[in-house]
Design an enzyme around this catalytic site. Structure first.
Site, PDB file in Angstrom:
ATOM      1  N   HIS A   1       0.836  -1.199   0.000  1.00 20.99           N
ATOM      2  CA  HIS A   1       0.000   0.000   0.000  1.00 20.99           C
ATOM      3  C   HIS A   1       0.873   1.252   0.000  1.00 20.99           C
ATOM      4  O   HIS A   1       1.576   1.533   0.971  1.00 20.99           O
ATOM      5  CB  HIS A   1      -0.902  -0.026   1.237  1.00 20.99           C
ATOM      6  CG  HIS A   1      -1.863   1.101   1.320  1.00 20.99           C
ATOM      7  ND1 HIS A   1      -1.869   2.001   2.367  1.00 20.99           N
ATOM      8  CD2 HIS A   1      -2.858   1.495   0.488  1.00 20.99           C
ATOM      9  CE1 HIS A   1      -2.829   2.878   2.193  1.00 20.99           C
ATOM     10  NE2 HIS A   1      -3.449   2.606   1.058  1.00 20.99           N
TER      11      HIS A   1
ATOM     12  N   HIS B   1      -0.227  11.131  -2.528  1.00 23.79           N
ATOM     13  CA  HIS B   1      -1.597  10.795  -2.143  1.00 23.79           C
ATOM     14  C   HIS B   1      -2.504  12.017  -2.076  1.00 23.79           C
ATOM     15  O   HIS B   1      -3.670  11.959  -2.478  1.00 23.79           O
ATOM     16  CB  HIS B   1      -1.587  10.087  -0.784  1.00 23.79           C
ATOM     17  CG  HIS B   1      -2.930   9.585  -0.349  1.00 23.79           C
ATOM     18  ND1 HIS B   1      -3.841  10.375   0.328  1.00 23.79           N
ATOM     19  CD2 HIS B   1      -3.529   8.378  -0.511  1.00 23.79           C
ATOM     20  CE1 HIS B   1      -4.931   9.670   0.571  1.00 23.79           C
ATOM     21  NE2 HIS B   1      -4.775   8.455   0.083  1.00 23.79           N
TER      22      HIS B   1
END
Length: 241
Positions: free
Chosen positions: A6, A47
């Site tokens: 991740h 992100h």
């Protein structure tokens, strides 16, 4: 059960950096998930559209030139990489899940994928493009029907995986908080893979394995793979006894 790193191995290195990607590869992950924002004609691994959480910069991405962004520290001296730099590092060694965060031109993503297939030892099967923006996923599927898309959700919809089936998705990528066995079974009845994020706790891994989830996104892919291996070993021992 596949293990995706991740944002790279983000428990061991700054997220969405080449260092995190390299550590994920060293830990033997099955796939790597990265987040992508568009900046002009570039695709950057980050992100948030704000800089302060993951870099020493301030303000928003769009407020800075590409050259200025390249000077920021993304942790441990790492820079914000481009999608192409990440692809070049991975070079077809595992699955690459590209999560689209802030992209207005899907053709940029498709062009990078096409170039990587021709130059970096990838095949189309290596790629999954995921997003919470299902309009973008539909656009990508219209541009390239053969490219696998992952329909992200942070909820448990009334029709379970119906939204993903309607998009022609390859997988449902669901928040661990809202996953139950009925959700998983519904996706499988529709012919969809079921991936779960973000899974770091052994108890969650064991529960998801018992529901035959297809894969998980973990911040510590090496540890997650060990837990899964131990579960398989334990299952074999129990079957023999």
């Amino acid at each position: 059960m596949l293990v995706f790193a991740h944002r790279g191995a983000s428990a061991d290195a700054p997220e969405n950096t080449l260092l995190a990607i390299n550590k994920a590869l060293e830990q033997g992950c099955d796939g790597i998930e990265i987040d992508v924002h568009q900046h002009g004609d570039k695709l950057l691994l980050i992100h948030d559209h704000w800089l302060h959480r993951t870099t020493n910069g301030t303000g928003q991405l769009i407020e800075h030139s590409f050259e200025a962004l390249q000077q920021l520290d993304a942790g441990l001296g790492e820079r914000i990489p481009t999608l192409w730099q990440a692809m070049a590092l991975i070079a077809g060694r595992c699955i690459l899940n590209i999560e689209i965060k802030g992209v207005s031109d899907v053709q940029l993503v498709l062009d990078n994928i096409e170039k990587a297939i021709h130059e970096l030892n990838f095949t189309l099967e290596h790629f999954i493009v995921s997003s919470f923006d299902h309009h973008l996923l539909r656009s990508i599927k219209q541009h390239n029907p053969d490219l696998k898309i992952g329909a992200l959700t942070a909820s448990k919809p009334i029709d379970y995986a119906g939204f993903a089936q309607a998009l022609g998705a390859y997988s449902v990528n669901a928040d661990v908080t809202f996953v139950d066995e009925a959700f998983v079974l519904d996706a499988k009845r529709r012919g969809l893979k079921f991936f779960v994020y973000t899974v770091d706790q052994p108890a969650d891994l064991a529960q998801l394995a018992s529901w035959q989830v297809d894969g998980v996104f973990s911040n510590g892919p090496g540890k997650a793979k060990k837990v899964i291996t131990d579960l398989v070993t334990l299952g074999r021992s129990s079957a023999k006894s």
